[in-house]
Scaffold this active site. Structure first.
Site, mmCIF file in Angstrom:
data_model
loop_
_atom_site.group_PDB
_atom_site.id
_atom_site.type_symbol
_atom_site.label_atom_id
_atom_site.label_comp_id
_atom_site.label_asym_id
_atom_site.label_seq_id
_atom_site.Cartn_x
_atom_site.Cartn_y
_atom_site.Cartn_z
ATOM 1 N N VAL A 11 80.128 45.791 24.453
ATOM 2 C CA VAL A 11 79.102 46.264 25.393
ATOM 3 C C VAL A 11 79.634 46.322 26.825
ATOM 4 C CG1 VAL A 11 78.057 43.953 25.727
ATOM 5 C CG2 VAL A 11 76.693 46.003 26.111
ATOM 6 N N ALA A 12 80.472 45.337 27.217
ATOM 7 C CA ALA A 12 80.954 45.297 28.600
ATOM 8 C C ALA A 12 81.938 46.435 28.871
ATOM 9 C CB ALA A 12 81.613 43.941 28.884
ATOM 10 N N GLY A 46 69.128 40.192 19.576
ATOM 11 C CA GLY A 46 68.722 41.192 20.535
ATOM 12 C C GLY A 46 69.227 40.945 21.931
ATOM 13 N N GLU A 110 62.851 33.762 21.290
ATOM 14 C CA GLU A 110 63.988 32.991 20.772
ATOM 15 C C GLU A 110 64.041 31.646 21.461
ATOM 16 O OE1 GLU A 110 67.704 35.026 20.932
ATOM 17 O OE2 GLU A 110 67.219 36.286 19.210
ATOM 18 N N HIS A 221 76.956 27.991 17.008
ATOM 19 C CA HIS A 221 75.675 28.440 16.476
ATOM 20 C C HIS A 221 75.264 27.479 15.366
ATOM 21 C CE1 HIS A 221 72.421 30.831 14.918
ATOM 22 N NE2 HIS A 221 72.531 31.605 15.981
ATOM 23 N N ARG A 265 70.498 25.300 21.404
ATOM 24 C CA ARG A 265 71.430 25.440 20.284
ATOM 25 C C ARG A 265 72.312 24.215 20.067
ATOM 26 N NH1 ARG A 265 73.439 31.709 20.679
ATOM 27 N NH2 ARG A 265 71.609 32.477 19.616
ATOM 28 N N HIS A 326 80.517 30.090 18.219
ATOM 29 C CA HIS A 326 79.751 31.333 18.368
ATOM 30 C C HIS A 326 79.986 32.036 19.696
ATOM 31 C CE1 HIS A 326 76.596 34.120 17.525
ATOM 32 N NE2 HIS A 326 75.808 33.688 18.496
ATOM 33 N N GLU A 350 81.945 38.528 27.721
ATOM 34 C CA GLU A 350 82.206 37.159 27.271
ATOM 35 C C GLU A 350 83.515 36.600 27.802
ATOM 36 O OE1 GLU A 350 81.205 36.536 23.179
ATOM 37 O OE2 GLU A 350 82.167 34.562 23.116
ATOM 38 N N ARG A 361 74.654 28.707 26.908
ATOM 39 C CA ARG A 361 74.076 30.043 27.070
ATOM 40 C C ARG A 361 72.668 30.108 26.510
ATOM 41 N NH1 ARG A 361 74.684 35.088 23.253
ATOM 42 N NH2 ARG A 361 74.610 33.376 21.763
ATOM 43 N N SER A 366 73.822 37.297 26.537
ATOM 44 C CA SER A 366 75.197 37.783 26.670
ATOM 45 C C SER A 366 75.313 39.300 26.595
ATOM 46 C CB SER A 366 76.116 37.117 25.651
ATOM 47 O OG SER A 366 75.448 36.937 24.437
HETATM 48 C C1 FAD Z 1 77.386 37.299 14.871
HETATM 49 C C2 FAD Z 1 77.036 37.368 16.341
HETATM 50 C C3 FAD Z 1 75.719 37.544 16.739
HETATM 51 C C4 FAD Z 1 75.396 37.602 18.092
HETATM 52 N N1 FAD Z 1 74.101 37.853 18.466
HETATM 53 C C5 FAD Z 1 73.816 38.054 19.784
HETATM 54 C C6 FAD Z 1 72.514 38.468 20.192
HETATM 55 O O1 FAD Z 1 71.613 38.669 19.380
HETATM 56 N N2 FAD Z 1 72.291 38.655 21.519
HETATM 57 C C7 FAD Z 1 73.265 38.475 22.462
HETATM 58 O O2 FAD Z 1 73.015 38.663 23.668
HETATM 59 N N3 FAD Z 1 74.514 38.079 22.097
HETATM 60 C C8 FAD Z 1 74.809 37.883 20.786
HETATM 61 N N4 FAD Z 1 76.075 37.527 20.424
HETATM 62 C C9 FAD Z 1 77.106 37.419 21.455
HETATM 63 C C10 FAD Z 1 77.482 38.814 21.921
HETATM 64 O O3 FAD Z 1 77.562 39.658 20.798
HETATM 65 C C11 FAD Z 1 78.824 38.821 22.628
HETATM 66 O O4 FAD Z 1 78.896 37.793 23.565
HETATM 67 C C12 FAD Z 1 79.000 40.138 23.378
HETATM 68 O O5 FAD Z 1 78.776 41.226 22.500
HETATM 69 C C13 FAD Z 1 80.395 40.230 23.954
HETATM 70 O O6 FAD Z 1 80.579 41.531 24.438
HETATM 71 P P1 FAD Z 1 81.948 41.896 25.137
HETATM 72 O O7 FAD Z 1 81.856 43.329 25.492
HETATM 73 O O8 FAD Z 1 82.239 40.928 26.197
HETATM 74 O O9 FAD Z 1 83.068 41.636 24.002
HETATM 75 P P2 FAD Z 1 83.172 42.178 22.504
HETATM 76 O O10 FAD Z 1 81.951 42.858 22.067
HETATM 77 O O11 FAD Z 1 83.685 41.078 21.677
HETATM 78 O O12 FAD Z 1 84.333 43.259 22.626
HETATM 79 C C14 FAD Z 1 85.656 42.884 22.893
HETATM 80 C C15 FAD Z 1 86.530 44.092 22.723
HETATM 81 O O13 FAD Z 1 87.841 43.850 23.212
HETATM 82 C C16 FAD Z 1 88.794 44.311 22.281
HETATM 83 N N5 FAD Z 1 90.030 43.553 22.510
HETATM 84 C C17 FAD Z 1 90.183 42.208 22.483
HETATM 85 N N6 FAD Z 1 91.466 41.884 22.764
HETATM 86 C C18 FAD Z 1 92.125 43.048 22.985
HETATM 87 C C19 FAD Z 1 93.473 43.363 23.299
HETATM 88 N N7 FAD Z 1 94.429 42.429 23.433
HETATM 89 N N8 FAD Z 1 93.819 44.666 23.448
HETATM 90 C C20 FAD Z 1 92.888 45.634 23.291
HETATM 91 N N9 FAD Z 1 91.603 45.390 22.985
HETATM 92 C C21 FAD Z 1 91.223 44.114 22.835
HETATM 93 C C22 FAD Z 1 88.118 44.079 20.949
HETATM 94 O O14 FAD Z 1 88.732 44.822 19.928
HETATM 95 C C23 FAD Z 1 86.703 44.519 21.280
HETATM 96 O O15 FAD Z 1 86.604 45.924 21.248
HETATM 97 C C24 FAD Z 1 76.409 37.450 19.071
HETATM 98 C C25 FAD Z 1 77.727 37.251 18.673
HETATM 99 C C26 FAD Z 1 78.055 37.217 17.321
HETATM 100 C C27 FAD Z 1 79.480 37.018 16.925
#
Ligand code: FAD
Length: 497
Positions: A11-12, A46, A110, A221, A265, A326, A350, A361, A366
């Site tokens: 998402v970020a 969500g 939640e 978690h 949690r 988690h 993250e 958290r 997140s």
């Molecule tokens: C099962 C589960 C359920 C969850 N449920 C929720 C929820 O309901 N609500 C909520 O707010 N949060 C939830 N979370 C937490 C949330 O999903 C994450 O904190 C958030 O999506 C992180 O987003 P991000 O963009 O920071 O990283 P991520 O979505 O993890 O994306 C990281 C990206 O970086 C890439 N990457 C990593 N290292 C490298 C590298 N060396 N070179 C190139 N690419 C790389 C990966 O391939 C990936 O595309 C949940 C997490 C999990 C695991």
């Protein structure tokens, strides 16, 4: 500012890349798996956002600060919670179809939220809906996208970060780099995180000289299925009324916390871990039978399918669950515009530590933080570089260790689970640090070995941070220091070559 390199496509990263394209910047996105593979994709419960008149940003900020156990930064909470409605509007405009009830956005409750403010899509597939919509937009946006490409280093030039290095030693030059590489759940033997969560961005930033903070705060978690892969059973299931039972069938959380199964949690996870120890390692049961099979299938279609695929009918009997790593509250220290302590390097999602989550958290904050900070990083790209660390911490240094004995990823994950997991003490942590210091993982010549190298460095940083924090607070529990030290602030880590 002309060219920005975004590392990661959760998402970020997706939000940052789209925001940069909408400002006419030249954008390259590098992601180590396929575009939609990320922790984001697996998010179920969500996204938390204030979208109704019976809720307020101040209430969301207050809930966030309460969950953070005295370590959350109010300024970060105000920025992120304050942008909730706007972020939801952006996601809707990008094509995310949040679930609707009686003509309005459906809002769930939640743990530790004082209001029902969690928006979801396709029941329990919120993250997948967000990833799909944003990735589709990105492919139409004119950004260059490199899938299955691993960033193994950062290019440092003229006192700042000026690009990324790939495994074949080629470089992608850029005026700025936004790290959006997600968390580090793969440090632990049990994790809900996908395989890509190997802490790469944390290691890259450490080696580029950035300060990291609060790494001891790992959220476990409480409820993942007690089978390989540790599929997550969302908090929302307990939000809808499911309860936890020990092996004999007795409900136990009512004795532990006034909010019972909806306590923070860390409280629920440690209570389960203790019950499991008392039951000789047997998992506890999550009892959702009162919700009925029709409701479970409609409200939680993804979880329902997963549970049934493992052969359990959770409408008829409790299913076995265990805690699992988690979410990482700590990360690369950033200010309110995602600027790290190294010029040219931004971090969002993250991998970053804005101070929002403090010691723990608040559920569903997140996804919101990733979307808000991804956009704010881009808003800052054309501002003169000026990063004032939003908070101070006593800095611990980590090095690459003595590196004599070769260790596999399984060894590292087991050690971290046993010694740096839910319950820690000085002896366990010193043993972990001594062991980690003696390990090496071989040359980082391919993705797996480069990830192992990153995991080892991050494991050292986490273990040192956990040893330095001689108190229990939020997700960090020291059996030898069970009380909180009201004077303790953030921890900080730097790398020493
Ligand atoms: C099962 C589960 C359920 C969850 N449920 C929720 C929820 O309901 N609500 C909520 O707010 N949060 C939830 N979370 C937490 C949330 O999903 C994450 O904190 C958030 O999506 C992180 O987003 P991000 O963009 O920071 O990283 P991520 O979505 O993890 O994306 C990281 C990206 O970086 C890439 N990457 C990593 N290292 C490298 C590298 N060396 N070179 C190139 N690419 C790389 C990966 O391939 C990936 O595309 C949940 C997490 C999990 C695991």
């Amino acid at each position: 500012m002309e060219h920005v390199l975004v590392v990661g496509s959760g998402v970020a990263g997706l939000t940052a890349a789209l925001a940069a394209r909408s400002r006419g910047l030249d954008v390259t996105v590098v992601t180590k798996s396929y575009l939609t593979e990320s922790a984001t994709r697996y998010a179920q419960g969500g996204i938390a956002a204030v979208t109704s008149d019976d809720d307020s940003v101040e209430a969301h900020v207050r809930d966030t600060l309460d969950a953070g156990a005295g370590l959350s930064e109010r300024s970060a909470a105000e920025v992120v919670c304050g942008a909730g409605a706007e972020t939801v509007a952006d996601l809707l405009a990008a094509g995310v179809r949040f679930d609707v009830s009686e003509g309005r956005l459906a809002r769930g409750l939640e743990a530790a939220h004082s209001r029902a403010r969690i928006l979801h899509a396709d029941g329990d597939a919120t993250g997948a809906a967000i990833a799909k919509a944003l990735a589709g937009r990105l492919l139409d946006s004119g950004a260059r996208v490199h899938e299955n490409t691993f960033v193994s280093g950062l290019v440092l030039r003229d006192g700042g970060v000026r690009g990324g290095r790939l495994l074949d030693d080629s470089t992608i030059d850029a005026d700025a780099v936004i790290l959006a590489t997600g968390g580090a759940g793969q440090l632990f033997a049990h994790t809900t995180n996908p395989a890509v969560a190997t802490g790469d961005g944390l290691a890259l930033a450490l080696r580029a000289g950035a300060v990291l903070a609060d790494l001891e705060f790992v959220q476990f978690h409480p409820t993942s299925l007690a089978v390989g892969g540790n599929a997550l059973i969302s908090e929302a299931v307990r939000g809808e009324g499911a309860v936890l039972r020990e092996a004999e069938g007795r409900r136990f959380m009512t004795e532990v916390h006034p909010d019972a199964e909806l306590a923070p949690r860390d409280v629920v996870a440690r209570a389960i871990a203790r019950r499991m120890r008392e039951q000789n390692g047997a998992p506890v049961g999550l009892d959702a039978t009162a919700l009925g099979s029709e409701f479970l299938a409609r409200r939680f279609p993804g979880i329902d399918a997963t549970v049934r695929a493992h052969g359990w009918d959770w409408a008829a009997a409790p299913v076995p669950v265990t805690p699992a790593a988690h979410y990482l509250m700590g990360g690369i220290v950033t200010d309110g515009h995602a600027r790290t302590t190294v010029p040219g390097l931004y971090a969002a999602g993250e991998v970053a530590c804005t101070g929002l989550h403090g010691a723990n958290r608040l559920a569903s904050n997140s996804l919101l933080e990733g979307a808000v900070m991804g956009r704010r990083a881009v808003e800052a790209l054309n501002l003169p570089w000026q990063m004032e660390p939003p908070f101070d911490g006593e800095v611990v240094t980590v090095s690459s260790g003595r590196s004599r004995e070769h260790a596999g990823r399984d060894d590292l994950q087991r050690l971290m689970w046993q010694n740096v997991g839910l319950e820690r003490d000085r002896d366990l942590l010193e043993h972990a640090i001594g062991t980690l210091d003696g390990w090496s993982v071989g040359p980082a010549s391919d993705v797996k070995s480069a990830e192992d190298d990153h995991l080892l460095l991050v494991a050292r940083a986490v273990a040192h941070s956990a040893l330095a924090r001689q108190e229990s607070r939020g997700a960090h529990w020291r059996a030898d220091a069970p009380g909180s030290d009201t004077t303790a602030r953030h921890s900080a880590v730097r790398w020493e070559a």
